[in-house]
Design a protein around this motif. Structure first.
Motif, PDB file in Angstrom:
ATOM      1  N   ARG A 295       3.533   0.189  18.529  1.00 33.65           N
ATOM      2  CA  ARG A 295       4.715   0.006  18.942  1.00 33.65           C
ATOM      3  C   ARG A 295       6.167   0.530  18.107  1.00 33.65           C
ATOM      4  NH1 ARG A 295       7.653  -5.098  21.677  1.00 33.65           N
ATOM      5  NH2 ARG A 295       9.583  -4.607  22.222  1.00 33.65           N
ATOM      6  N   PHE A 296       5.793   0.194  16.616  1.00 30.58           N
ATOM      7  CA  PHE A 296       6.937   0.381  15.815  1.00 30.58           C
ATOM      8  C   PHE A 296       6.717   1.282  14.725  1.00 30.58           C
ATOM      9  CE2 PHE A 296       8.064  -4.015  17.490  1.00 30.58           C
ATOM     10  CZ  PHE A 296       8.972  -3.735  18.400  1.00 30.58           C
ATOM     11  N   LEU A 297       5.421   1.841  14.691  1.00 31.91           N
ATOM     12  CA  LEU A 297       5.057   2.616  13.550  1.00 31.91           C
ATOM     13  C   LEU A 297       6.271   3.871  13.376  1.00 31.91           C
ATOM     14  CD1 LEU A 297       2.847   3.118  11.423  1.00 31.91           C
ATOM     15  CD2 LEU A 297       2.192   4.944  12.909  1.00 31.91           C
ATOM     16  N   HIS A 298       6.785   4.543  14.364  1.00 32.05           N
ATOM     17  CA  HIS A 298       7.534   5.579  14.225  1.00 32.05           C
ATOM     18  C   HIS A 298       8.964   5.073  13.447  1.00 32.05           C
ATOM     19  CE1 HIS A 298       9.289   3.152  17.934  1.00 32.05           C
ATOM     20  NE2 HIS A 298      10.397   3.891  17.611  1.00 32.05           N
ATOM     21  N   GLN A 299       9.199   3.702  13.293  1.00 35.16           N
ATOM     22  CA  GLN A 299      10.491   3.162  12.735  1.00 35.16           C
ATOM     23  C   GLN A 299      10.299   2.856  11.244  1.00 35.16           C
ATOM     24  OE1 GLN A 299      12.696   0.143  14.972  1.00 35.16           O
ATOM     25  NE2 GLN A 299      11.585   0.780  16.857  1.00 35.16           N
ATOM     26  N   PHE A 300       8.988   3.146  10.891  1.00 30.04           N
ATOM     27  CA  PHE A 300       8.795   2.721   9.609  1.00 30.04           C
ATOM     28  C   PHE A 300       8.881   4.054   8.534  1.00 30.04           C
ATOM     29  CE2 PHE A 300       5.427  -0.672  11.213  1.00 30.04           C
ATOM     30  CZ  PHE A 300       6.603  -1.383  11.734  1.00 30.04           C
ATOM     31  N   ASP A 301       9.084   3.669   7.337  1.00 28.22           N
ATOM     32  CA  ASP A 301       9.183   4.641   6.180  1.00 28.22           C
ATOM     33  C   ASP A 301       8.085   4.491   5.167  1.00 28.22           C
ATOM     34  OD1 ASP A 301      11.971   6.413   6.823  1.00 28.22           O
ATOM     35  OD2 ASP A 301      12.338   4.158   7.001  1.00 28.22           O
ATOM     36  N   VAL A 302       7.917   3.221   4.912  1.00 27.76           N
ATOM     37  CA  VAL A 302       6.752   2.743   4.218  1.00 27.76           C
ATOM     38  C   VAL A 302       5.958   1.650   4.808  1.00 27.76           C
ATOM     39  CG1 VAL A 302       6.024   1.822   1.834  1.00 27.76           C
ATOM     40  CG2 VAL A 302       8.315   3.383   2.015  1.00 27.76           C
ATOM     41  N   LEU A 303       4.658   1.809   4.749  1.00 30.54           N
ATOM     42  CA  LEU A 303       3.809   0.790   5.491  1.00 30.54           C
ATOM     43  C   LEU A 303       2.765   0.109   4.517  1.00 30.54           C
ATOM     44  CD1 LEU A 303       2.429  -0.667   8.080  1.00 30.54           C
ATOM     45  CD2 LEU A 303       1.179   1.424   8.380  1.00 30.54           C
ATOM     46  N   ILE A 304       2.513  -1.131   4.470  1.00 34.14           N
ATOM     47  CA  ILE A 304       1.679  -1.769   3.561  1.00 34.14           C
ATOM     48  C   ILE A 304       0.578  -2.460   4.411  1.00 34.14           C
ATOM     49  CG2 ILE A 304       1.088  -2.805   1.294  1.00 34.14           C
ATOM     50  CD1 ILE A 304       4.596  -1.730   1.844  1.00 34.14           C
ATOM     51  N   LEU A 305      -0.623  -1.980   4.471  1.00 33.57           N
ATOM     52  CA  LEU A 305      -1.588  -2.886   5.154  1.00 33.57           C
ATOM     53  C   LEU A 305      -2.481  -3.748   4.190  1.00 33.57           C
ATOM     54  CD1 LEU A 305      -2.945   0.176   7.480  1.00 33.57           C
ATOM     55  CD2 LEU A 305      -1.249  -1.606   8.310  1.00 33.57           C
ATOM     56  N   ASN A 306      -2.975  -4.832   4.791  1.00 37.87           N
ATOM     57  CA  ASN A 306      -4.022  -5.563   4.245  1.00 37.87           C
ATOM     58  C   ASN A 306      -4.891  -6.326   4.996  1.00 37.87           C
ATOM     59  OD1 ASN A 306      -1.976  -7.991   3.956  1.00 37.87           O
ATOM     60  ND2 ASN A 306      -3.886  -8.732   3.227  1.00 37.87           N
ATOM     61  N   THR A 307      -6.021  -6.563   4.922  1.00 36.45           N
ATOM     62  CA  THR A 307      -6.778  -7.578   5.474  1.00 36.45           C
ATOM     63  C   THR A 307      -7.983  -7.745   4.570  1.00 36.45           C
ATOM     64  OG1 THR A 307      -8.036  -7.633   7.414  1.00 36.45           O
ATOM     65  CG2 THR A 307      -8.480  -5.783   6.559  1.00 36.45           C
ATOM     66  N   GLY A 308      -8.984  -8.837   5.131  1.00 39.19           N
ATOM     67  CA  GLY A 308     -10.062  -9.201   4.347  1.00 39.19           C
ATOM     68  C   GLY A 308     -10.308 -10.661   4.454  1.00 39.19           C
ATOM     69  N   HIS A 309      -9.530 -11.588   4.473  1.00 38.32           N
ATOM     70  CA  HIS A 309      -9.741 -12.991   4.160  1.00 38.32           C
ATOM     71  C   HIS A 309     -10.073 -13.684   5.423  1.00 38.32           C
ATOM     72  CE1 HIS A 309      -9.063 -13.064  -0.222  1.00 38.32           C
ATOM     73  NE2 HIS A 309      -8.152 -12.462  -0.143  1.00 38.32           N
ATOM     74  N   HIS A 310      -9.703 -13.205   6.442  1.00 38.54           N
ATOM     75  CA  HIS A 310      -9.862 -13.867   7.767  1.00 38.54           C
ATOM     76  C   HIS A 310     -11.271 -13.397   8.323  1.00 38.54           C
ATOM     77  CE1 HIS A 310      -6.147 -16.222   9.039  1.00 38.54           C
ATOM     78  NE2 HIS A 310      -5.877 -15.616   8.000  1.00 38.54           N
TER      79      HIS A 310
END
Length: 495
Positions: free
Chosen positions: A322-337
């Motif tokens: 929905r909002f990707l087009h509004q971002f200039d920098v995106l930081i993803l993380n996952t793993g602990h769940h």
């Protein structure tokens, strides 16, 4: 007549030989191109990693012998699964957020997973560099004169390799003052921790100088830009760290713009799904969205609070779409769940291609995690050409340091001596091979923080957590100011 028969026989043999050579040539050409291998297997087959062997990269505590680098072994499959998570994560429930997370399942089945993250992430000599990671590249130039041509190529900075050094200019903000953005449970100075030596270090890359973080210069550089953190509570720690770094912990002219991103508290929830704040002077927005798996979670019956939830492993979180087009920098993380306790407690049901998963291999948590990481990375990569201003990062996993047990079995992290297990990272590969492998060959950059964080077990909240009265230590989350500040310094340098 005999001579004619011989010639005919030789002719047949020659023809057969020619046909055999042609067939073999076609086969080898086909094998090299792999047109069959890439179409026979479905997308979920392509990211199922081996589950029988695990690369030994560390030890469980400081007194265990160090196994030779590269040694393979099999972990016991009789360890208990974690099932502590009874409710959805909330602001005031440390262990329901992430205390039972942290099970690295890169190459493991459910049983093999139960105790391996500690062992694969705590040895100080496990050092971390991703050769293919995007970094701040500098131009090279060729100088030509009458006699020769001299090629002068500047080095590329590898921020993952280096050492921790004492810096009396640290910390970058005050944990006492940054109350507006920093959760009290992570502000160790507010939790009566008496030692603060962990605050006095900065990360120094090995072959280059990392730009000094200066908040006004950072905000000017990020003018009219939006920085989005999407992930679990370790992503929330990095978000809160950056808010404190960008404000210096002081009161600032900042607007709460969470409503613009639908970041409001659902009915009955202890906290919203995230936060978004805008710096009025530079129009810089920094936001966080809670998405522990990065995948799309859809209640099967939205009207029933206890409904099972479809966990679409091959779809990104709807917030991203929905909002990707509004971002200039995106930081993803996952793993602990990614553990069976979390999946069961949250009533998640794995879905693929819009249907319940029927692949038994993908039903194993480690394989499901690996598949999802690759799937989300490929999706983000596919979107980048349509969003040329967007810079996307996938942050490697933050290590946990429980010794002599887990969070609910007496595990602790009571070391208070900085660099007790070393201070330097020299390895040429990332300690998080799943995420490093997922971003390789894509336009998504690697934010590689695992190995440098492995060295800092004294920086966890430890016995000063909000659950300390019940004997529970928090050896997953970090004190702030602290280690996540270095993650953001590296992020700012890579941006």
């Amino acid at each position: 007549m005999k001579g004619g028969s011989v010639y005919r026989a030789r002719g047949k043999h020659f023809t057969f030989t020619i046909l055999a050579v042609i067939c073999m040539t076609i086969f080898l050409w086909s094998y090299e191109k792999k047109p069959i291998a890439t179409t026979i297997f479905s997308s979920q087959d392509q990211f199922i990693l081996p589950t029988s062997d695990v690369l030994q990269v560390g030890y469980h505590n400081s007194e265990e012998a160090i196994k030779p680098e590269g040694q393979l072994f099999k972990e016991s499959t009789n360890l208990p699964e974690e099932t502590d998570d009874k409710t959805d994560p909330s602001e005031n429930n440390v262990e329901s957020l992430d205390e039972t997370e942290g099970k690295r399942e890169n190459y493991m089945t459910d049983g093999e997973n139960a105790d391996m993250q500690d062992r694969s992430q705590e040895h100080p000599s496990v050092v971390n560099t991703e050769p293919d990671q995007p970094v701040a590249e500098e131009s090279s130039e060729t100088i030509e004169d009458d006699t020769n041509i001299v090629s002068s190529e500047k080095k590329v900075c590898d921020y993952a390799k280096g050492r921790w050094v004492v810096d009396n200019r640290r910390p970058l903000y005050s944990g006492f003052k940054c109350k507006q953005w920093l959760s009290e449970m992570w502000a160790c100075r507010l939790m009566q921790r008496p030692d603060f030596g962990y605050e006095a270090y900065r990360w120094q890359p090995k072959d280059c100088d990392m730009p000094e973080f200066e908040r006004s210069a950072f905000l000017e550089r990020m003018q009219d830009k939006t920085i989005a953190f999407v992930g679990d509570s370790l992503g929330r720690q990095q978000f809160q760290s950056l808010m404190c770094m960008a404000t210096g912990g002081e009161e600032s002219d900042i607007q709460d713009v969470g409503l613009e991103y639908g970041l409001t508290a659902p009915s009955g929830a202890a906290r919203p799904d995230g936060w978004a704040f805008r710096f009025s002077e530079t129009n810089t927005t920094i936001l966080y969205y809670w998405s522990s798996c990065l995948c799309d979670l859809v209640p099967l019956n939205p009207e029933d609070p206890q409904s099972q939830v479809a966990m679409h492993l091959d779809r990104p979180a709807s917030f991203l779409k929905r909002f990707l087009h509004q971002f200039d920098v995106l930081i993803l993380n996952t793993g602990h769940h990614w553990n069976r306790g979390k999946v069961n407690a949250n009533r998640w049901v794995m879905y693929i291609d819009g249907k319940p998963n029927q692949d038994r291999r993908l039903a194993m948590i480690g394989n499901a995690k690996n598949f999802t990481i690759h799937s989300i990375t490929r999706w983000v990569d596919s979107q980048l050409p349509s969003h040329p201003r967007l810079k996307a990062f996938f942050r490697t996993i933050s290590p946990r340091h429980f010794f002599n047990g887990e969070w609910n079995t007496g595990g602790s992290c009571e070391n208070t001596t900085p660099m007790a297990r070393g201070s330097e990272v020299n390895q040429n590969e990332s300690s998080d091979q799943v995420i490093a492998g997922a971003v390789r060959g894509t336009r998504v950059s690697l934010l590689d923080i695992t190995a440098l964080s492995q060295l800092r077990d004294e920086g966890h909240i430890s016995r000063y957590s909000i659950k300390a009265s019940s004997g529970i230590q928090d050896c997953l989350h970090w004190c702030l100011p602290g280690i996540p500040d270095a993650w953001n310094e590296i992020l700012a340098a890579q941006i």
